[in-house]
Design a protein around this motif. Structure first.
Motif, PDB file in Angstrom:
ATOM      1  N   PRO A  78      67.818  27.786  34.605  1.00  0.00           N
ATOM      2  CA  PRO A  78      69.103  28.465  34.374  1.00  0.00           C
ATOM      3  C   PRO A  78      69.602  29.152  35.642  1.00  0.00           C
ATOM      4  CG  PRO A  78      67.410  29.171  32.795  1.00  0.00           C
ATOM      5  CD  PRO A  78      66.717  28.467  33.897  1.00  0.00           C
ATOM      6  N   TYR A 121      73.558  30.377  28.834  1.00  0.00           N
ATOM      7  CA  TYR A 121      73.477  30.542  30.286  1.00  0.00           C
ATOM      8  C   TYR A 121      74.778  30.101  30.935  1.00  0.00           C
ATOM      9  CZ  TYR A 121      68.429  30.897  29.459  1.00  0.00           C
ATOM     10  OH  TYR A 121      67.186  31.268  29.004  1.00  0.00           O
ATOM     11  N   ALA A 142      74.350  23.616  30.394  1.00  0.00           N
ATOM     12  CA  ALA A 142      74.120  24.916  29.755  1.00  0.00           C
ATOM     13  C   ALA A 142      74.818  24.994  28.399  1.00  0.00           C
ATOM     14  CB  ALA A 142      74.613  26.039  30.671  1.00  0.00           C
TER      15      ALA A 142
END
Length: 642
Positions: free
Chosen positions: A572, A628, A617
């Motif tokens: 992330p 994220y 994400a």
């Protein structure tokens, strides 16, 4: 192809017989062997073999194998007659992009075929001669007895030969106007779309369909969408390849990447009973979540049953148990510690806690692929204290605009003028370069001097990006692999020298991690060759003492992204880290705004990268995981055998 128990049902949606091979090399050898067997059988019957041939990167593996057979004395082409599909118009036969030159370099110069038995459309004709010439081309095919086998590739628009969308099934050899997408796809070969001819001479669809057998080949993820349309879609003018569905003896030959969107590959569970291994279960559950727009933990028995996954419930259900299993697997791919978290339980982490810090080598095919595809992870590895090396596999010199060369040489000249350092020599060099570039023809190969300067421009940008990421300059390695240094888009084959350079670097660093580009949709093929060099180098190092403690991670990003179900390490990125990554990409100024070879995607590389990272994400978020800003995904390469 091991998932299916009842293989007769797996091709239900396919309208053309389709064979799928593990890789393009294996598939090419099979096609070459079929051609060779035909030639031998026709020779025994004292008959000519008539082949329809294609150009482009797709058939080169077939031609390579045919040449090998000939050189080993196993195959003669003395009784073979060939007709090529197409040629740009106008086009001189010795031009770099000429299909005459292509066929000579890849096949005809290496076999014993008589020159008068080779036919390639003539791109040097006057415009008013073309119509009669095309009629004669058709007549020659008929006089030869018709095509025994016609080889085809497929364009992104679904064109076969240069039969663009709108071509009729009864069309014959003719002059056509190239589609905008076709010209854009050819832009790299011509060093700019503005230099691509607007017309071409091509065999017609009807000419192709008259062949006794038609073999359409496609390799790589980039061809997967159009292959699905051609094989499973309805017959329509907009996709000329669909006309092959009406041929009595057409066959499609694919590698696994090009076949990935076919129903039997993407969603086999809707066709037949599956052997549900962990990999297939994850793919199916992720697909189901996207179909019903639910996160993993909210899927129900009804969702599974209504979408052809009842046997998964029977074997591994109920839905709750399957959901928990897949949720945990996906959760365990997410880590903020790509080099491993020290003093932590690493049982369910994608990377080991020890050793810490690690030595990592990031292989970058071009001087900017590292930051474009995994810049956030690279910066994270440095910040965590790992010893990060970046290996720039090629110079990237062909992707620099001529104007940048003049700009840099002007700087050198002005600098020398200011400090009175070798001014006469610098002025002469600048004058020579300007004269060469002013007289340079489209797609002309640069002089060695200019190639060197362009390489230095890319190298300087890579150093700037490395410094920004915190990597010491002595950990930046410029490999300048020889296969790349042709000054042309078309490269030399991978050589042992290329592999040796890679082996030497690996043995120097003895890495615990290797990162390599796995996005093989790179339209120029450089990524594919660079990855092959790494795999061969790892194989040569298989008995080294460091190899068993080395993990190999494949990244994507410049041309595509991994599907969520494939990702084995998801890193992330915060908004701040995504901004840092963007700034690292911006250090490659010669590729900013409008790169010389952008491919089919009109976005700049930093835009593609950010949108793909954000998209990954968002997919994780939709599956029920933490939200994220962006995620970079990696797949572990497990092909190494001890």
């Amino acid at each position: 192809m091991t998932y299916y128990k009842e293989t007769d049902k797996t091709t239900y949606y396919e309208n053309i017989p389709t064979n799928i091979y593990q890789d393009a090399s294996t598939a090419s050898k099979e096609v070459a062997e079929e051609i060779a067997q035909l030639i031998r059988s026709r020779d025994e019957a004292n008959k000519k073999t008539v082949l329809g041939l294609a150009t482009g990167s797709t058939p080169t593996g077939v031609y390579k194998e045919l040449v090998r057979m000939h050189k080993e004395g196993a195959l003669s082409f003395k009784n073979v007659i060939t007709f090529n599909l197409d040629e740009y118009f106008p086009m001189e036969p010795h031009s770099l992009q000429s299909y005459v030159r292509f066929m000579n370099e890849h096949l005809f110069d290496h076999i014993d075929i008589p020159e008068d038995q080779v036919h390639i459309p003539d791109g040097t004709l006057d415009r008013d001669e073309v119509a009669e010439y095309c009629q004669q081309y058709e007549q020659k095919i008929q006089e030869a007895g018709g095509l025994d086998i016609q080889l085809l590739g497929i364009g992104r628009t679904g064109h076969i030969g240069f039969n663009e969308p709108g071509s009729r099934p009864n069309s014959r050899t003719r002059l056509i106007t190239l589609d905008r997408i076709t010209r854009k796809d050819a832009a790299s070969d011509f060093f700019g779309e503005e230099h691509v001819p607007r017309r071409a001479i091509t065999m017609g669809v009807g000419t192709i369909l008259d062949a006794d057998k038609v073999i359409l080949m496609a390799w790589g993820e980039g061809k997967a969408p159009i292959i699905k349309e051609a094989v499973e879609g309805s017959i329509r003018e907009q996709i000329p390849a669909t006309y092959l569905q009406e041929h009595q003896n057409a066959q499609v030959i694919l590698d696994e990447a090009a076949a990935e969107k076919l129903t039997r590959q993407k969603t086999p569970w809707i066709l037949t009973t599956c052997d549900w291994d962990d990999k297939l279960m994850r793919r199916a559950v992720v697909w189901l979540c996207q179909e019903v727009e639910k996160p993993v933990l909210k899927l129900t028995d009804e969702d599974y049953n209504e979408h052809g996954m009842g046997d998964l419930l029977t074997q591994h259900g109920p839905a709750y148990d399957i959901n928990i299993k897949i949720f945990n697997e996906l959760q365990h791919t997410i880590t903020g510690w790509p080099g491993g978290k020290p003093n932590a339980d690493d049982t369910h982490r994608p990377e080991r806690a020890t050793p810490f810090p690690k030595r990592a080598v990031v292989f970058s095919p071009h001087p900017d692929d590292d930051v474009i595809s995994m810049g956030g992870t690279l910066i994270r590895l440095v910040e965590h204290g790992h010893e990060v090396h970046v290996a720039y596999q090629t110079s990237g010199n062909i992707a620099v605009f001529d104007a940048d060369v003049v700009r840099f040489m002007d700087f050198v000249s002005d600098y020398n003028d200011m400090f009175d350092m070798g001014q006469e020599e610098a002025d002469q060099m600048l004058s020579n370069i300007k004269t060469f570039l002013e007289e340079k023809q489209p797609a002309q190969v640069d002089s060695d001097e200019i190639k060197h300067i362009k390489g230095l421009i890319r190298r300087g940008e890579a150093k700037a990006a490395g410094r920004y990421c915190g990597i010491p300059e002595d950990q930046l390695h410029f490999m300048d692999m020889p296969f790349y240094e042709t000054g042309r888009v078309k490269k030399k084959p991978l050589s042992q020298e290329d592999v040796d350079i890679t082996v030497d670097l690996l043995r120097e660093v003895k890495p615990h991690q290797v990162y390599a580009a796995g996005d093989l949709s790179d339209p120029h093929g450089t990524h594919r060759v660079c990855l092959e060099a790494i795999f061969k180098a790892l194989e040569e190092c298989k008995d080294d003492d460091w190899i068993d403690d080395c993990k190999v991670w494949l990244y994507r990003g410049a041309w595509q992204e991994w599907d969520v179900n494939e990702i084995e390490m998801a890193v992330p990125l915060s908004p701040e880290e995504l901004t840092k990554k963007r700034k690292a990409i911006f250090k490659h100024q010669s590729q900013k705004d409008r790169p010389l070879f952008p491919g089919a995607d009109p976005r700049e590389f930093w835009q593609r990268s950010e949108e793909r990272n954000r998209g990954t994400a968002q997919l994780y978020d939709a599956l029920g995981f933490a939200e994220y800003e962006a995620i970079e995904g990696f797949v572990e390469y497990k092909g190494r055998q001890k």
